[in-house]
Design an enzyme around this catalytic site. Structure first.
Site, PDB file in Angstrom:
ATOM      1  N   HIS A 505      27.142  -3.731  14.324  1.00  0.00           N
ATOM      2  CA  HIS A 505      28.516  -4.170  14.052  1.00  0.00           C
ATOM      3  C   HIS A 505      28.490  -5.675  13.822  1.00  0.00           C
ATOM      4  O   HIS A 505      27.555  -6.393  14.217  1.00  0.00           O
ATOM      5  CB  HIS A 505      29.466  -3.793  15.210  1.00  0.00           C
ATOM      6  CG  HIS A 505      29.356  -4.698  16.390  1.00  0.00           C
ATOM      7  ND1 HIS A 505      30.080  -5.876  16.534  1.00  0.00           N
ATOM      8  CD2 HIS A 505      28.577  -4.622  17.514  1.00  0.00           C
ATOM      9  CE1 HIS A 505      29.770  -6.460  17.662  1.00  0.00           C
ATOM     10  NE2 HIS A 505      28.848  -5.712  18.292  1.00  0.00           N
ATOM     11  N   CYS A 506      29.502  -6.198  13.202  1.00  0.00           N
ATOM     12  CA  CYS A 506      29.740  -7.626  12.998  1.00  0.00           C
ATOM     13  C   CYS A 506      31.229  -7.851  13.226  1.00  0.00           C
ATOM     14  O   CYS A 506      31.871  -7.053  13.906  1.00  0.00           O
ATOM     15  CB  CYS A 506      29.271  -8.102  11.641  1.00  0.00           C
ATOM     16  SG  CYS A 506      30.063  -7.276  10.244  1.00  0.00           S
TER      17      CYS A 506
END
EC number: 3.1.3.48
Length: 599
Positions: A505-506
């Site tokens: 994820h970011c």
């Protein structure tokens, strides 16, 4: 005669020479002809004797003017001599004016003796019904006695000289009806009602009608009676015109009409004389007119029957479908044929019953054939295994293919198992997404029966990670770090039945997280033989840390959120971006060197 003329002229010239200018003008008076002069006869020398007797019997002029009497006598003699040279005769019935004298004089010329002359054909005036035509003298019109129903016309010399005796020998009576079929489309053929009734006293004008060819071109198809009505000023012919118009309206009902047959011999003579000089080219015997040949005589009749006849009804029996022949249909069959329709119901002919082939079996099973029940009854049951139609790509429904593709997509990277976590669709169709709720359930231990160990990879920059992140997450924002952590010493589950999963994820899970996930899959494919993988089950957190933090703050530490474009970390953003680009360039160069070494 010349001696007398000389003496009279000499005696007159001595009296008054200046009065001879009026010799060129001579006028008749309205007095009776017997009181003025006797008729001058154009025969030999009798004209001089008549002139002398006329001079002796004329009344004596007044004694007061003796010169005028001599001049008057000289004028009369000179005019009579001039009339003798012109060979002009005068009507004894009444005095004539100079114009009437000229007309009567030309009508009595010797050229037209014995027949009634007609005017020549003027093709330019055929369409003009009101064109002025030369008529006969007014004295004959006033008499009210016409010898011929046809009007006599004055014809000037040199235009037309008929020779009936020569034409009767050279051109016998012929008929053009048997030579040319009279198919006068949209132009009816007329026949005058009073054409057969002719006066017996009109023998000198019999057969002297105007001669025009019977076979007219299309532009000149004019009825003969209309032309005659233009040439005749009598009221009887006007009545005939109205009758002809009624006849025209009756005949125009049919588009093709045959020329009516002649009722008498006089009408045949008129038709043959109308041929003029064309009878030599289209001459046929009179016997052929009575018995025309079948090919030509029946032409107009057959065409009239074909066009005006009733339509032929073609009976088609629907119940006899099985009895219809299975031959190929004829494309150019005439629609007027009275035969029944024998058109095939099938496109292909029926195979013989003894031919047991797979092709026949396939055709027997076709539902489009109306002969299917009969073929099934006649077809014997085949023993043993029957051939079946193989499944081709054209027969497979596209929805089935999509369903199968979706089924394959539900499998993990090595196609050995299905995904352990429930997935959702996201921005990138080639990657598998999970929601924040699923991640929270995974962290709470809801999937411990399936998952042995899971890794949460935070791909954000370090200042973002320090500002707030998910518990137990690893900050790997560079590709070298991911390679060193997962591929240097690949991790394997302790239990074969359980899974080892990785979640990327970011901030938004739109750019940095998907790129890192793809990079790991590519490196894993390169390190293993297809389809074997170290990490076959990879996921993406949908919405990233931004969507996960508001809902699950208790699972974040510190419980805060630092965006990438924060005002306090601009320099750090530029520094990390430069390092990432440099590392990506170095990696590409290393890959190219490795490929060259393999070659």
């Amino acid at each position: 005669m010349y001696i007398l003329l000389t003496l009279l002229t000499k005696s007159t010239m001595e009296s008054s020479c200046d009065n001879f200018e009026g010799l060129e003008h001579y006028y008749y008076t309205d007095a009776e002809p017997s009181s003025k002069c006797n008729k001058f006869q154009a025969s030999g020398g009798s004209g001089v004797v008549m002139a002398e007797s006329h001079i002796m019997s004329s009344e004596a002029p007044p004694k007061s003017n003796p010169g005028l009497n001599i001049r008057t006598n000289c004028r009369m003699i000179l005019n009579l001599l001039r009339e003798k040279d012109c060979s002009v005769t005068f009507s004894p019935e009444q005095p004539l004016t100079p114009v009437t004298d000229l007309a009567v004089g030309f009508s009595n010329l010797s050229t037209f003796s014995g027949e009634t002359p007609k005017r020549c054909l003027d093709l330019s005036n055929l369409g003009d019904e009101t064109a002025p035509l030369p008529t006969e003298s007014p004295d004959r019109m006033s008499s009210g006695k016409l010898e011929s129903p046809k009007t006599q016309f004055v014809q000037f010399g040199g235009l037309f000289t008929p020779d009936l005796a020569w034409k009767a020998k050279k051109c016998p009576k012929r008929n053009m009806n048997s030579v040319l079929p009279h198919l006068l489309c949209s132009t009816p053929s007329f026949k005058k009602a009073s054409g057969g009734q002719r006066s017996l006293s009109n023998k000198e004008n019999e057969g002297e009608l105007f001669k025009n060819p019977n076979c007219k071109p299309v532009a000149l198809l004019l009825p003969q009676e209309v032309v005659d009505s233009q040439l005749s000023p009598t009221p009887e012919n006007k009545v005939d015109i109205s009758l002809e118009e009624d006849c025209e309206m009756n005949i125009l009902g049919s588009p093709i009409s045959a020329d009516p047959p002649c009722l008498d011999g006089a009408h045949d003579d008129i038709k043959m004389q109308n041929l003029d000089g064309f009878a030599d080219f289209f001459s046929v015997d009179e016997e052929e007119m009575e018995n025309p040949p079948g090919a030509v005589g029946n032409l107009s009749c057959s065409m009239a029957i074909l066009l005006s006849g009733p339509l032929l009804n073609q009976d088609v029996e629907i119940s006899n479908v099985n009895n219809i022949s299975l031959n190929r249909s004829r494309l150019y069959r005439s629609p007027s044929m009275p035969e029944k329709l024998d058109r095939p119901m099938l496109k292909r002919p029926v195979r013989p019953l003894d031919s047991e082939t797979p092709v026949r079996v396939k055709r027997r099973r076709s539902t489009s054939s109306p002969l299917q029940p009969e073929e099934e009854n006649c077809q014997p049951q085949r023993r043993g295994t029957s051939l079946k139609k193989t499944l081709s790509l054209c027969d497979v429904d596209i929805s089935t293919v999509l369903d199968e593709d979706c089924g394959h997509r539900q499998l993990i990277g090595d196609f050995s198992k299905v995904y352990a976590l429930p997935t959702v669709t996201g921005r990138h169709q080639d990657l598998r997404y999970i929601t924040g709720e699923t991640l929270a359930a995974l962290m709470h231990g809801d999937f411990n029966s399936l998952v042995e160990k899971f890794f949460i990879i935070d791909c954000r920059y370090p200042y973002e990670y320090d500002g707030g992140h998910i518990k137990s997450a690893f900050n790997l924002h560079r590709q070298e770090e991911v390679t060193d952590y997962f591929l240097q010493q690949p991790l394997t589950p302790l239990m074969v039945q359980k899974r080892l999963i990785i979640i990327f994820h970011c901030e938004f899970s739109s750019e940095r997280g998907p790129k890192m996930c793809r990079f790991l899959r590519e490196e894993d494919r390169a390190s293993n033989d297809y389809p074997s993988l170290y990490y076959p089950e990879l996921y993406l957190l949908k919405g990233g840390y931004k969507d996960f933090f508001p809902e699950y703050k208790e699972l974040c530490e510190p419980q805060s959120y630092c965006p990438m474009h924060h005002q306090d970390f601009r320099e750090d953003l530029l520094k990390f971006r430069t390092k990432c680009k440099t590392s990506v360039g170095d990696r590409k160069r290393r890959e190219q060197v490795a490929r060259l070494m393999k070659l």
